[in-house]
Motif scaffolding. Sequence first.
Motif, PDB file in Angstrom:
ATOM      1  N   UNK A 132       4.117  11.576 -14.440  1.00  0.00           N
ATOM      2  CA  UNK A 132       2.705  11.294 -14.745  1.00  0.00           C
ATOM      3  C   UNK A 132       1.955  12.146 -14.038  1.00  0.00           C
ATOM      4  N   UNK A 133       0.557  12.696 -14.658  1.00  0.00           N
ATOM      5  CA  UNK A 133      -0.221  13.728 -13.827  1.00  0.00           C
ATOM      6  C   UNK A 133      -1.089  12.793 -12.755  1.00  0.00           C
ATOM      7  N   UNK A 134      -1.211  13.600 -11.685  1.00  0.00           N
ATOM      8  CA  UNK A 134      -2.105  13.191 -10.685  1.00  0.00           C
ATOM      9  C   UNK A 134      -3.627  13.196 -11.121  1.00  0.00           C
ATOM     10  N   UNK A 135      -4.186  11.998 -11.153  1.00  0.00           N
ATOM     11  CA  UNK A 135      -5.718  11.849 -11.864  1.00  0.00           C
ATOM     12  C   UNK A 135      -6.689  11.460 -10.897  1.00  0.00           C
ATOM     13  N   UNK A 136      -7.645  11.917 -10.850  1.00  0.00           N
ATOM     14  CA  UNK A 136      -8.901  11.098  -9.768  1.00  0.00           C
ATOM     15  C   UNK A 136      -9.860  11.073 -10.785  1.00  0.00           C
ATOM     16  N   UNK A 137     -10.839  10.176 -10.894  1.00  0.00           N
ATOM     17  CA  UNK A 137     -11.896   9.841 -11.488  1.00  0.00           C
ATOM     18  C   UNK A 137     -13.080   9.563 -10.429  1.00  0.00           C
TER      19      UNK A 137
ATOM     20  N   UNK B 169      -0.328   3.925  -9.421  1.00  0.00           N
ATOM     21  CA  UNK B 169       0.126   5.089  -8.281  1.00  0.00           C
ATOM     22  C   UNK B 169      -0.244   6.382  -8.572  1.00  0.00           C
ATOM     23  N   UNK B 170      -0.565   6.910  -9.808  1.00  0.00           N
ATOM     24  CA  UNK B 170      -0.862   8.209 -10.117  1.00  0.00           C
ATOM     25  C   UNK B 170      -2.360   8.470 -10.204  1.00  0.00           C
ATOM     26  N   UNK B 171      -3.293   7.267 -10.084  1.00  0.00           N
ATOM     27  CA  UNK B 171      -4.468   7.440 -10.507  1.00  0.00           C
ATOM     28  C   UNK B 171      -5.550   6.874  -9.379  1.00  0.00           C
ATOM     29  N   UNK B 172      -6.700   7.646  -9.173  1.00  0.00           N
ATOM     30  CA  UNK B 172      -7.621   7.159  -8.008  1.00  0.00           C
ATOM     31  C   UNK B 172      -8.887   6.895  -9.055  1.00  0.00           C
ATOM     32  N   UNK B 173      -9.672   6.025  -8.380  1.00  0.00           N
ATOM     33  CA  UNK B 173     -10.954   5.979  -9.091  1.00  0.00           C
ATOM     34  C   UNK B 173     -11.997   5.600  -7.971  1.00  0.00           C
TER      35      UNK B 173
END
Length: 275
Positions: free
Chosen positions: A155-160, A191-195
């Motif tokens: 999964x990509x590392x993603x930050x919103x 686990x791969x996402x930050x909001x």
Amino acid sequence: MTEVVDEPRVSGRDVLGRTLKYLREKAGRSLGQLSEETGYDKSYLYRLETGERLSKMTVMEDLDSYYGCGDLLVSHWKIARIEAFKDKYKEYMRLEAAARVMRVYTPDVPGLLQTEEFAREVLSGPGTTDQDAEAIEEQVAARLGRQLPLRRNPAPSVRFIIDELAFRRPSASPETWEGQLRHIEVVAQWPNTVVQVLPFSADIHELMRKGSLTLLWQEDGSAVAYTEGDSSGLLMDDPEDVLRHRLSYDRLRDLALSPSDSLAFIRDVLEELGS
């Protein structure tokens, strides 16, 4: 001297439609029989085969299973759905789908986090007519298709970073809005996402005049920056431009609530909605 004649380009939607027709005929089924056995409307299946309509991915999954052809139709659909976007977005869509690292800022609920119901409401607008409905459904399917890479492996590392205003402007339907908020709450715990929520207390910031900003890094280390306003988008791959926008993003990240505080904020909004 032999004259070279350029052949008309075959679209991804045409390829998908022809494949659907080939599989149906190979299986010895009429459209009526296929409709009865899959539960999909006959006219709907016909429009898929003729390329007049783009389905949701779940339809292709069902038909892949029905024909026993692995993920053939899904793979064709992923190519075809990009064509639902305007030409100027297609290169960005290609890069977004393959990105290993994504950093997103938006003053609204980002398309990558929108539920089907919320996306339909956003894309419809007050002036939507019955004649627009089919085109809107295609845009909804394409938007949902953009979300698939978020769950791929690896999964990509993603930050919103999402402006507080996005959480203070509810949709017309309370049920749709609650569903949208709960979806963001769930994604924030992947686990791969930050909001992160950018609160009103952050005051004026340098990205306000740019609209939304997305930074994408590919597996080979190359990066692009994409800004989008009300009526235009700009894709930049010059290293200086990317670095400048990355620094702007980092400064905005420092102004945003922490991931844990942002999750608490979203839950507070949900609690207010419930009361």
